[in-house]
Design a protein around this motif. Structure first.
Motif, PDB file in Angstrom:
ATOM      1  N   PHE A  41       4.347  -7.737   6.560  1.00 11.33           N
ATOM      2  CA  PHE A  41       3.444  -8.893   6.562  1.00 11.33           C
ATOM      3  C   PHE A  41       3.253  -9.487   5.168  1.00 11.33           C
ATOM      4  CE2 PHE A  41       1.707  -6.742  10.458  1.00 11.33           C
ATOM      5  CZ  PHE A  41       2.129  -7.710  11.355  1.00 11.33           C
ATOM      6  N   THR A  84       9.353   3.182   5.606  1.00 10.47           N
ATOM      7  CA  THR A  84       9.290   2.402   6.856  1.00 10.47           C
ATOM      8  C   THR A  84       8.206   1.326   6.760  1.00 10.47           C
ATOM      9  OG1 THR A  84       7.848   4.046   7.954  1.00 10.47           O
ATOM     10  CG2 THR A  84      10.219   4.280   8.256  1.00 10.47           C
ATOM     11  N   SER A 117       4.353   2.456   5.997  1.00  9.40           N
ATOM     12  CA  SER A 117       4.060   1.502   7.056  1.00  9.40           C
ATOM     13  C   SER A 117       3.131   0.395   6.553  1.00  9.40           C
ATOM     14  CB  SER A 117       3.472   2.256   8.254  1.00  9.40           C
ATOM     15  OG  SER A 117       3.377   1.439   9.390  1.00  9.40           O
ATOM     16  N   ALA A 118       1.963   0.212   7.196  1.00 10.98           N
ATOM     17  CA  ALA A 118       1.046  -0.857   6.795  1.00 10.98           C
ATOM     18  C   ALA A 118       0.580  -0.704   5.354  1.00 10.98           C
ATOM     19  CB  ALA A 118      -0.158  -0.906   7.727  1.00 10.98           C
ATOM     20  N   GLY A 138      -0.801   4.201   6.095  1.00  9.33           N
ATOM     21  CA  GLY A 138      -0.659   3.046   6.974  1.00  9.33           C
ATOM     22  C   GLY A 138      -1.711   3.055   8.067  1.00  9.33           C
ATOM     23  N   ASN A 173       1.975  -3.014   2.638  1.00 12.30           N
ATOM     24  CA  ASN A 173       1.392  -4.329   2.353  1.00 12.30           C
ATOM     25  C   ASN A 173       0.458  -4.249   1.156  1.00 12.30           C
ATOM     26  OD1 ASN A 173       2.530  -5.759   4.656  1.00 12.30           O
ATOM     27  ND2 ASN A 173       1.149  -4.527   5.910  1.00 12.30           N
ATOM     28  N   PRO A 198      -2.675   0.221  10.661  1.00 12.86           N
ATOM     29  CA  PRO A 198      -3.400   0.174   9.386  1.00 12.86           C
ATOM     30  C   PRO A 198      -4.766   0.851   9.475  1.00 12.86           C
ATOM     31  CG  PRO A 198      -3.599  -1.945  10.503  1.00 12.86           C
ATOM     32  CD  PRO A 198      -2.683  -1.102  11.340  1.00 12.86           C
ATOM     33  N   HIS A 247       9.671   6.405  12.764  1.00  9.54           N
ATOM     34  CA  HIS A 247       8.725   5.747  11.869  1.00  9.54           C
ATOM     35  C   HIS A 247       8.057   6.714  10.887  1.00  9.54           C
ATOM     36  CE1 HIS A 247       6.514   2.236  10.687  1.00  9.54           C
ATOM     37  NE2 HIS A 247       5.342   2.768  10.948  1.00  9.54           N
ATOM     38  N   ALA A 299       9.789  -0.029  14.639  1.00  8.64           N
ATOM     39  CA  ALA A 299       8.740  -0.733  13.903  1.00  8.64           C
ATOM     40  C   ALA A 299       9.283  -1.394  12.645  1.00  8.64           C
ATOM     41  CB  ALA A 299       7.611   0.228  13.539  1.00  8.64           C
ATOM     42  N   ALA A 300      10.253  -0.756  12.001  1.00  5.59           N
ATOM     43  CA  ALA A 300      10.832  -1.269  10.761  1.00  5.59           C
ATOM     44  C   ALA A 300      12.351  -1.075  10.826  1.00  5.59           C
ATOM     45  CB  ALA A 300      10.248  -0.553   9.551  1.00  5.59           C
ATOM     46  N   SER A 311       5.736  -1.968   6.591  1.00  4.60           N
ATOM     47  CA  SER A 311       5.357  -3.209   7.254  1.00  4.60           C
ATOM     48  C   SER A 311       5.748  -4.378   6.355  1.00  4.60           C
ATOM     49  CB  SER A 311       3.852  -3.211   7.513  1.00  4.60           C
ATOM     50  OG  SER A 311       3.401  -4.485   7.919  1.00  4.60           O
TER      51      SER A 311
END
Length: 278
Positions: free
Chosen positions: A124, A120, A96-97, A28, A100, A30, A260, A234-235, A122
């Motif tokens: 988007f 966890t 995380s990121a 992540g 995506n 990012p 996270h 965050a999530a 992201s």
């Protein structure tokens, strides 16, 4: 350290450690050096962990065209890695990121994904909204911590659009189950490990088409783990339940007390949860 060539000619690096079935891991940030994933709490004792350094991070070269830092433009990098590894299908873990990128890769190449572990994640790429109340309600689980009053006030500022660099730093304790020296050192290293130029491009206009992605994921039949940290602002877990509901064969697991980075908070529990899913 092995490398391979992306379709645009960029040289990308990956790191292989551990023993067992291969598990490709997307970091992540990012756009953070994959080194922060470490051994994922000891997962390397049970899986061959393959960490991809995204373009312009870690040991991977920066691309000639910075526009290729955009998340959707990196899907081809993951497919090139699959070919490099000689794998017909991938088991993917994304943090995380990185989730995506995993979601976009799965939407474009569903037949090449044998299973997903979204840690966890992201949101988007799938267009789920995380409200200020979602974050603040989760943050209040930490109300007995000595750092809570100032961190919570800073989180309120962030959620109200009044964020300052100091406010972002002040909320750092919320990312971890324990705000100890280890967590503080981990947080300090993050800024050095992230490619800020790439991070600014990652989610830029055109990167995501949530409706299209969600439509494909609704037909994705392979098993999916969505792992949330109980205290992750965050999530937040209630939002992660929405994420899991996008898939026909997904399991939501909430790791008690985790933030996270759940493998840092309780590596043994994290490994047990991931092993049974991928």
């Amino acid at each position: 350290m092995p490398t391979f060539t992306a379709p645009d000619g960029t040289t990308l690096a990956y790191h292989v450690s551990g023993d067992g079935p291969p598990l490709v891991c997307l970091p992540g940030g990012p756009m953070q050096d994959s080194v922060y994933l470490g051994d994922l709490g000891g997962l390397t004792a049970h899986r061959t962990v393959i960490r991809l350094d995204l373009r312009g991070t870690g040991r991977s070269a920066a691309p000639a065209d910075p526009a290729t830092y955009r998340c959707d433009r990196q899907v081809a990098d993951v497919e090139a890695l699959r070919r490099e590894l000689g794998l017909d299908r991938l088991h993917l873990l994304a943090h995380s990121a990185g989730a995506n990128l995993a979601a976009l890769y799965t939407a474009q190449h569903p037949d090449r994904v044998a299973g997903l572990a979204l840690i966890t994640p992201s949101v988007f790429a799938v267009g789920i909204d995380i409200t200020a109340d979602d974050r603040l309600r989760t943050a209040r689980l930490r109300r007995d911590e000595p750092w809570f009053p100032s961190a919570y006030a800073s989180l309120e500022a962030v959620t109200e659009g009044r964020a300052t660099p100091d406010a972002w730093q002040a909320i750092a304790p919320f990312w971890f189950a324990r705000w100890d020296k280890e967590a503080q050192a981990f947080r300090e290293a993050e800024d050095r490990q992230r490619n800020q130029e790439a991070a600014a491009v990652y989610a830029s206009d055109g990167a995501f088409s949530p409706d299209t992605t969600r439509t494909v994921l609704a037909d994705f039949q392979a098993p999916v783990l969505v792992l949330a940290g109980e205290a992750d602002v965050a999530a937040p877990p209630q939002v992660m339940a929405e994420y899991a509901a996008l898939f026909p064969n997904a399991e939501l697991v909430v790791q008690p007390g985790a933030g996270h980075f759940p493998w840092l908070d309780d590596g043994g529990r994290f490994v047990t949860l991931v092993r049974r899913s991928v």
